[in-house]
Design an enzyme around this catalytic site. Structure first.
Site, PDB file in Angstrom:
ATOM      1  N   LYS A  21     -52.136  -8.164  16.621  1.00  0.00           N
ATOM      2  CA  LYS A  21     -52.926  -8.792  15.835  1.00  0.00           C
ATOM      3  C   LYS A  21     -53.725  -8.032  14.984  1.00  0.00           C
ATOM      4  O   LYS A  21     -54.087  -6.904  14.923  1.00  0.00           O
ATOM      5  CB  LYS A  21     -53.846  -9.604  16.922  1.00  0.00           C
ATOM      6  CG  LYS A  21     -53.323 -10.216  18.192  1.00  0.00           C
ATOM      7  CD  LYS A  21     -54.350 -10.756  18.906  1.00  0.00           C
ATOM      8  CE  LYS A  21     -53.465 -11.428  20.201  1.00  0.00           C
ATOM      9  NZ  LYS A  21     -53.069 -10.550  21.140  1.00  0.00           N
ATOM     10  N   ASP A  26     -57.169  -3.200  17.352  1.00  0.00           N
ATOM     11  CA  ASP A  26     -55.586  -3.118  17.599  1.00  0.00           C
ATOM     12  C   ASP A  26     -54.683  -2.440  16.664  1.00  0.00           C
ATOM     13  O   ASP A  26     -53.867  -1.906  17.076  1.00  0.00           O
ATOM     14  CB  ASP A  26     -55.252  -4.674  17.591  1.00  0.00           C
ATOM     15  CG  ASP A  26     -55.785  -5.613  18.536  1.00  0.00           C
ATOM     16  OD1 ASP A  26     -56.848  -4.834  19.341  1.00  0.00           O
ATOM     17  OD2 ASP A  26     -55.580  -6.559  18.820  1.00  0.00           O
ATOM     18  N   HIS A 132     -62.373 -13.426  19.788  1.00  0.00           N
ATOM     19  CA  HIS A 132     -63.270 -12.747  20.234  1.00  0.00           C
ATOM     20  C   HIS A 132     -64.986 -13.282  20.107  1.00  0.00           C
ATOM     21  O   HIS A 132     -65.814 -12.536  20.200  1.00  0.00           O
ATOM     22  CB  HIS A 132     -63.307 -11.226  19.721  1.00  0.00           C
ATOM     23  CG  HIS A 132     -62.080 -10.554  19.900  1.00  0.00           C
ATOM     24  ND1 HIS A 132     -61.175 -10.456  18.867  1.00  0.00           N
ATOM     25  CD2 HIS A 132     -61.291 -10.001  21.042  1.00  0.00           C
ATOM     26  CE1 HIS A 132     -60.002  -9.947  19.318  1.00  0.00           C
ATOM     27  NE2 HIS A 132     -60.182  -9.455  20.366  1.00  0.00           N
TER      28      HIS A 132
END
Length: 190
Positions: A21, A26, A132
Site C-alpha cells: 500500500k 509500508d 488509518h
C-alpha cells in the site's frame, strides 16, 4: 520474526512479489524486506484511493481496497505457474484500473494511540477518509445511503473513466464496523 521466516522461505524460490500500500512506513518496511531477499523480487505499489492525491501520510494516492483485489488476482496467476514478471505486470494493470473511496461516521482507534484519530459531530460524516483515519475530501452532514453511494461512485468513475463496455468488479467493504444489511444496501444502490 515472521518476516524473516517468510524471506528465508522465499529465498529458496523463484522470487517474491511485494504488494504494498502506498504509505511511507509500508514502503520503507517492504524495501528493507526486498533488500533481505537473495532472489529476484518485484513490487506492485497500490494507490487506488481517489479521495486525495496527497496527504501527510502518503506520497500520491493512498493504497486501500485494491490491495486485496491485486493480491487475489495475482495470487491466482502465481498459483497457476505465472512468472514473477507476469505477476508484476498483472498486478500493475489491476492497480491501474482500480479506484476506491471511503466514508466514515466515526474514527478508528489506532491501538498505539488508544484514542480516536479524529472527532466527528453527531450528524457529521467524513468523505474520503483513509484506512488509518487520515482526513478525506471533506466533512459533511450525514446523507442517505443513495446519496452517499452516488457521490462515491461518481468520484471513482470520474477518476477511472472506464469504457462503456468494460466490466466492473464492485467491492463494498465495511472494515468490520458496518452491519451486513447496510453493506447489502450500498451494494444494491451501486
Amino acid at each position: 520474526d515472521q518476516m524473516i521466516a517468510a524471506i528465508e522461505k522465499v529465498n529458496s524460490g523463484a522470487g517474491v512479489l511485494f504488494i504494498v500500500k502506498n504509505y511511507s512506513g509500508d514502503i520503507m518496511n517492504f524495501q528493507m524486506a526486498a533488500e533481505m531477499t537473495t532472489g529476484p523480487s518485484e513490487t506492485v505499489l497500490t494507490n487506488d484511493d481517489v479521495a486525495v492525491e496527497n496527504s501527510s501520510f502518503t506520497t500520491g494516492r493512498r493504497g486501500v481496497a485494491a490491495t486485496v483485489i491485486v493480491e487475489k488476482i495475482v495470487g491466482s496467476l502465481a498459483e497457476h505457474g505465472g512468472s514473477l514478471k507476469d505477476c508484476k505486470k498483472l498486478g500493475d494493470k489491476v492497480n491501474k484500473n482500480s479506484g476506491s473511496m471511503g466514508v466514515a461516521f466515526s474514527s478508528c482507534i489506532v491501538p498505539a494511540a488508544g484514542k480516536p484519530t479524529f472527532e466527528l459531530g453527531a450528524h457529521e460524516m467524513e468523505f474520503g477518509v483513509g484506512i488509518h483515519g487520515e482526513p478525506g475530501r471533506r466533512r459533511d452532514k450525514i446523507k442517505n445511503a443513495q446519496e452517499i453511494t452516488n457521490e462515491l461512485l461518481n468520484a471513482i468513475l470520474e477518476d477511472l473513466k472506464p469504457e462503456n463496455k468494460e466490466e466492473i468488479l464492485l467491492v463494498v467493504n465495511g472494515m468490520g464496523g458496518t452491519p451486513l444489511s447496510e453493506l447489502y444496501l450500498i451494494y444494491d444502490n451501486a
